[in-house]
Design a protein around this motif. Structure first.
Motif, PDB file in Angstrom:
ATOM      1  N   UNK A  55       0.799  -1.223   0.000  1.00 62.66           N
ATOM      2  CA  UNK A  55       0.000   0.000   0.000  1.00 62.66           C
ATOM      3  C   UNK A  55       0.825   1.264   0.000  1.00 62.66           C
ATOM      4  N   UNK A  56       2.141   1.195  -0.378  1.00 65.43           N
ATOM      5  CA  UNK A  56       2.978   2.403  -0.304  1.00 65.43           C
ATOM      6  C   UNK A  56       3.620   2.756  -1.650  1.00 65.43           C
ATOM      7  N   UNK A  57       3.204   2.107  -2.754  1.00 65.18           N
ATOM      8  CA  UNK A  57       3.844   2.363  -4.034  1.00 65.18           C
ATOM      9  C   UNK A  57       3.551   3.790  -4.504  1.00 65.18           C
ATOM     10  N   UNK A  58       4.545   4.414  -5.094  1.00 65.57           N
ATOM     11  CA  UNK A  58       4.461   5.769  -5.658  1.00 65.57           C
ATOM     12  C   UNK A  58       5.061   5.692  -7.064  1.00 65.57           C
ATOM     13  N   UNK A  59       4.380   6.279  -8.114  1.00 69.04           N
ATOM     14  CA  UNK A  59       3.117   7.009  -8.073  1.00 69.04           C
ATOM     15  C   UNK A  59       1.937   6.038  -8.049  1.00 69.04           C
ATOM     16  N   UNK A  60       0.711   6.590  -7.865  1.00 69.42           N
ATOM     17  CA  UNK A  60      -0.479   5.746  -7.799  1.00 69.42           C
ATOM     18  C   UNK A  60      -1.173   5.648  -9.154  1.00 69.42           C
ATOM     19  N   UNK A  61      -0.750   6.432 -10.141  1.00 68.14           N
ATOM     20  CA  UNK A  61      -1.337   6.374 -11.478  1.00 68.14           C
ATOM     21  C   UNK A  61      -0.276   6.739 -12.508  1.00 68.14           C
ATOM     22  N   UNK A  62      -0.320   6.115 -13.667  1.00 66.73           N
ATOM     23  CA  UNK A  62       0.656   6.400 -14.731  1.00 66.73           C
ATOM     24  C   UNK A  62       0.217   7.627 -15.513  1.00 66.73           C
ATOM     25  N   UNK A  63       1.158   8.255 -16.217  1.00 65.68           N
ATOM     26  CA  UNK A  63       0.739   9.218 -17.233  1.00 65.68           C
ATOM     27  C   UNK A  63       0.172   8.429 -18.423  1.00 65.68           C
ATOM     28  N   UNK A  72       8.707   3.686 -16.822  1.00 64.27           N
ATOM     29  CA  UNK A  72       8.845   4.604 -15.697  1.00 64.27           C
ATOM     30  C   UNK A  72       9.577   3.967 -14.546  1.00 64.27           C
ATOM     31  N   UNK A  73       9.549   4.700 -13.374  1.00 63.76           N
ATOM     32  CA  UNK A  73      10.217   4.229 -12.168  1.00 63.76           C
ATOM     33  C   UNK A  73       9.191   4.243 -11.030  1.00 63.76           C
ATOM     34  N   UNK A  74       9.291   3.220 -10.161  1.00 64.19           N
ATOM     35  CA  UNK A  74       8.403   3.125  -9.007  1.00 64.19           C
ATOM     36  C   UNK A  74       9.213   3.198  -7.729  1.00 64.19           C
ATOM     37  N   UNK A  75       8.512   3.560  -6.619  1.00 62.79           N
ATOM     38  CA  UNK A  75       9.164   3.681  -5.312  1.00 62.79           C
ATOM     39  C   UNK A  75       8.211   3.079  -4.277  1.00 62.79           C
ATOM     40  N   UNK A  76       8.680   2.082  -3.483  1.00 61.96           N
ATOM     41  CA  UNK A  76       7.888   1.456  -2.411  1.00 61.96           C
ATOM     42  C   UNK A  76       8.618   1.686  -1.110  1.00 61.96           C
ATOM     43  N   UNK A  77       7.906   2.227  -0.073  1.00 59.83           N
ATOM     44  CA  UNK A  77       8.591   2.652   1.166  1.00 59.83           C
ATOM     45  C   UNK A  77       8.458   1.656   2.299  1.00 59.83           C
ATOM     46  N   UNK A  78       7.653   0.611   2.164  1.00 64.32           N
ATOM     47  CA  UNK A  78       7.456  -0.344   3.258  1.00 64.32           C
ATOM     48  C   UNK A  78       8.063  -1.680   2.882  1.00 64.32           C
ATOM     49  N   UNK A  79       8.932  -2.212   3.776  1.00 61.51           N
ATOM     50  CA  UNK A  79       9.526  -3.520   3.503  1.00 61.51           C
ATOM     51  C   UNK A  79       8.428  -4.566   3.494  1.00 61.51           C
ATOM     52  N   UNK A  80       8.517  -5.509   2.552  1.00 64.62           N
ATOM     53  CA  UNK A  80       7.412  -6.458   2.363  1.00 64.62           C
ATOM     54  C   UNK A  80       7.952  -7.680   1.624  1.00 64.62           C
ATOM     55  N   UNK A  81       7.656  -8.850   2.155  1.00 63.76           N
ATOM     56  CA  UNK A  81       8.094 -10.085   1.500  1.00 63.76           C
ATOM     57  C   UNK A  81       7.076 -10.498   0.450  1.00 63.76           C
TER      58      UNK A  81
END
Length: 704
Positions: A55-63, A72-81
């Protein structure tokens, strides 16, 4: 641009993602729009929503996709297996999900020590845990941490460490309220956290009381010594306990006569118990905390010194030849009964003429004399040394049993009114006329009109019943009969009396049958009635009659005679009035009133009398040649009432040599007249309407 080789958009295809990405670090991804055959739909330029399991992926919608592709590039801030990324087409809702990959924590940014603060007792242990967190709050595996542990003072305890855990053991000699700080630091960094440890010595609190063994039987009211000890959970003495404490016992009569207070947790004092009983127990209870208690062993409390004797029963009533038993009991000053075994009692009667006694220890039996014919009292006395008590014996000959034979009804006044309550009393008597004072029913009461009902029931007192009743039907020679409910042949009948009608309640009307014709006299009988519908033959009121008929169109006023009229004994509560009404009308009523009561009859209709007049409208007219005009006729009786349904015949004059005009019909309540067209004008004439033998004529003039 349209892709001529590919079909419509069917699904997304997501490029492979590295098996491990770092929380907060960007990673590459490519998503391609495909048709059902796996060809790239270059015409696709929509957008897709982006989500992951953490539930922490950024961005939440593509262009918008370009030629069917998003890079593109994604960023996830919560560690998750085994995290997965999902792309969902905004327009159609079609989705695609990536392969699973792991999101691992970033580099350490914080260390947290738990618990933050704790209070323990000397020699006790406390376990602490250190956690490393990255900048997003993700926990870093403890195996990758190198930690340094330290105490602010080693005087209050020691620590044993293993990885990210430390076990603190408090010193046994730590002073009350001692504080020590435990610190953990990431090796080679300035990152650290602390926990506050407070050491509080253990307080030994009261658990319960013990009471030293109480031996032997105690005498009621006599002092005896007991010892109470305050102890902890291990039965150890609490030397610091000083109370307050409350003592009670199972008899509820314990008195504490000496209380020297606790000394080193022990209380010794004298008590007494004034009620004799077996299995008595004493309970000690802490006043501040009633849950802290302790009870003694069970023991016996015996009676004290004998100071009183008591003879029972103290009073008794018997019949001649009957026997009754008496018992004497002995008591101490607290009212405890003492055994009378081995005691010698002296018994005596105030007079041996009324009976005799036989005795055995503490018991005596008295037999009354068989010769007594009047009530007599005798006193039984028992003595033990200087102590004595007495019982009063009342000997009463048996009272003969009185049996109901019949009832006697008290005289009822010679006249009562229907529906109004009046007093009735009767008594139950024997065959000799003696009142059966014990009689209380049940009974039945009725009268010769069969309309009697009891209004108030005063019940029986010493065999006499009083109450009020009412009879609703007038009659002469009425009697009331009382019957025993169990034996109906046992009866009583009152004197005869008259029941007259009750007070005026209303007037009833009897109107001659048949049609009521305007101007024709008919009879109306007006009868005075009480609330039960009885005719009041004694009625002597003055009654006035009126009607809602009103005056006729010709002005004839209604006649209701005689009015007013005063009733007399000849009328017997009803009078015939002669009524003449002149106004033909539906829903006519007649009202009678004596100033206090007013009643109205049922409605009836008044119809017109016979035809006395025919009236034509218009009655005189001037018409132009060829004009048309409607003439109407109506029939009236002598009082001006219109007679509906009358038949008419019409005629015009002259009809020759020159007719003044013509009518298309010669019957009915109205006709249309057409004026003649003639050379010689003006013409004069008339139109006539006839009903039976009655006619009317209207004049007509015809002009150019």
């Amino acid at each position: 641009m349209t892709d001529l080789t590919a079909g419509g958009f069917d699904h997304f295809e997501i490029s492979s993602i590295m098996s491990q990405v770092v929380a907060g670090k960007l990673f590459d991804i490519t998503v391609t729009a495909k048709d059902s055959n796996g060809k790239t739909v270059k015409s696709y330029d929509g957008k897709a929503q982006i989500a992951d399991l953490s539930g922490t992926v950024i961005p939440s919608i593509t262009p918008n996709f370009h030629e069917g592709v998003f890079v593109g590039k994604l960023n996830i801030t919560k560690s998750y297996a085994s995290d997965k990324v999902t792309f969902k087409d905004v327009a159609s809702g079609k989705t695609a999900t990536s392969q699973a990959f792991n999101v691992v924590s970033d580099s350490i940014a914080q260390v947290v020590l738990t618990p933050e603060a704790i209070t323990i007792t000397p020699s006790a242990n406390a376990l602490f845990t250190a956690k490393g967190l990255d900048r997003f709050g993700n926990e870093i595996p403890s195996s990758s941490l190198t930690l340094e542990w330290s105490l602010s003072s080693s005087s209050f305890g020691s620590i044993a460490t293993s990885g990210n855990k430390a076990n603190f053991t408090a010193s046994t000699i730590a002073p009350s309220g001692a504080n020590v700080t435990l610190t953990v630091r990431i090796d080679g960094t300035t990152l650290q956290d602390t926990s506050k440890i407070t050491i509080v010595p253990t307080v030994i609190s009261l658990e319960h009381f013990t009471i030293d063994h109480i031996s032997g039987t105690k005498t009621a009211g006599a002092l005896f010594q007991i010892t109470v000890r305050a102890v902890n959970v291990t039965e150890g003495a609490i030397s610091s306990y000083s109370g307050p404490m409350r003592l009670t016992d199972t008899t509820g009569t314990l008195n504490m006569t000496v209380n020297s207070g606790f000394s080193n947790g022990v209380w010794t004092g004298n008590v007494n118990i004034t009620k004799a009983a077996s299995n008595v127990k004493i309970t000690a209870k802490d006043v501040s905390n009633s849950a802290k208690t302790g009870s003694s062993n069970a023991f016996e409390v015996g009676g004290g010194t004998l100071i009183q004797i008591e003879l029972a029963p103290s009073e008794v009533t018997i019949n001649p030849t009957n026997k009754t038993n008496f018992t004497v009991k002995t008591f101490d000053k607290f009212g405890n009964e003492i055994t009378s075994a081995g005691l010698t009692f002296q018994w005596s009667l105030s007079s041996p003429d009324y009976g005799s006694i036989s005795t055995s220890g503490s018991n005596a039996s008295f037999t009354a004399s068989s010769t007594l014919i009047v009530a007599t009292n005798v006193t039984l006395t028992v003595k033990l040394g200087s102590l004595e008590d007495t019982s009063k014996i009342m000997i009463k000959p048996k009272t003969p049993v009185l049996t109901l034979d019949h009832f006697v009804v008290d005289t009822i006044p010679i006249s009562e009114k229907a529906g109004l309550p009046f007093h009735v009393s009767f008594k139950a008597v024997t065959s000799t006329g003696a009142t059966v004072t014990t009689y209380s029913g049940p009974f039945d009461m009725n009268d010769t009109t069969s309309t009697l009902s009891i209004v108030t029931n005063g019940g029986f007192l010493n065999g006499v019943w009083t109450g009020t009743v009412k009879v609703t039907k007038p009659a002469i020679g009425v009697t009331i009969t009382v019957k025993d409910g169990a034996v109906p042949t046992k009866v009583g009948i009152s004197n005869s009396f008259e029941v007259k009608a009750g007070n005026i309640d209303r007037f009833d009307f009897t109107i001659d049958s048949g049609q009521k014709i305007a101007g024709a006299e008919f009879s109306v009988t007006v009868t005075a009635k009480d609330a039960h519908g009885n005719t009041i033959k004694e009625y002597n009121g003055t009654v006035s009659l009126s009607s809602n008929d009103g005056s006729s169109p010709a002005g004839n006023a209604s006649k209701l005679l005689p009015s007013p009229y005063t009733y007399n004994s000849v009328d017997q509560g009803q009078h015939i009035f002669k009524v003449t009404l002149y106004n033909a009308k539906n829903g006519v009523t007649i009202t009678a009133s004596d100033g206090t009561k007013t009643s109205t009859s049922n409605s009836f209709d008044v119809v017109p009398s016979t035809i006395a007049k025919v009236a034509i409208t218009p009655h005189a007219v001037s018409l132009r040649a060829g004009d048309k005009l409607t003439f109407k006729a109506k029939a009236l009786d002598v009082y001006g009432n219109t007679i509906s349904g009358a038949s008419f015949s019409w005629s015009v004059s002259p009809t020759s040599p020159i007719a003044i005009g013509v009518i298309p019909s010669t019957s009915g309540p109205e006709v249309e007249f057409t004026a003649a067209i003639a050379i010689l004008l003006p013409l004069t004439g008339s139109i006539t309407a006839t009903s039976g033998s009655v006619t009317d004529t209207a004049s007509i003039t015809v002009t150019l």
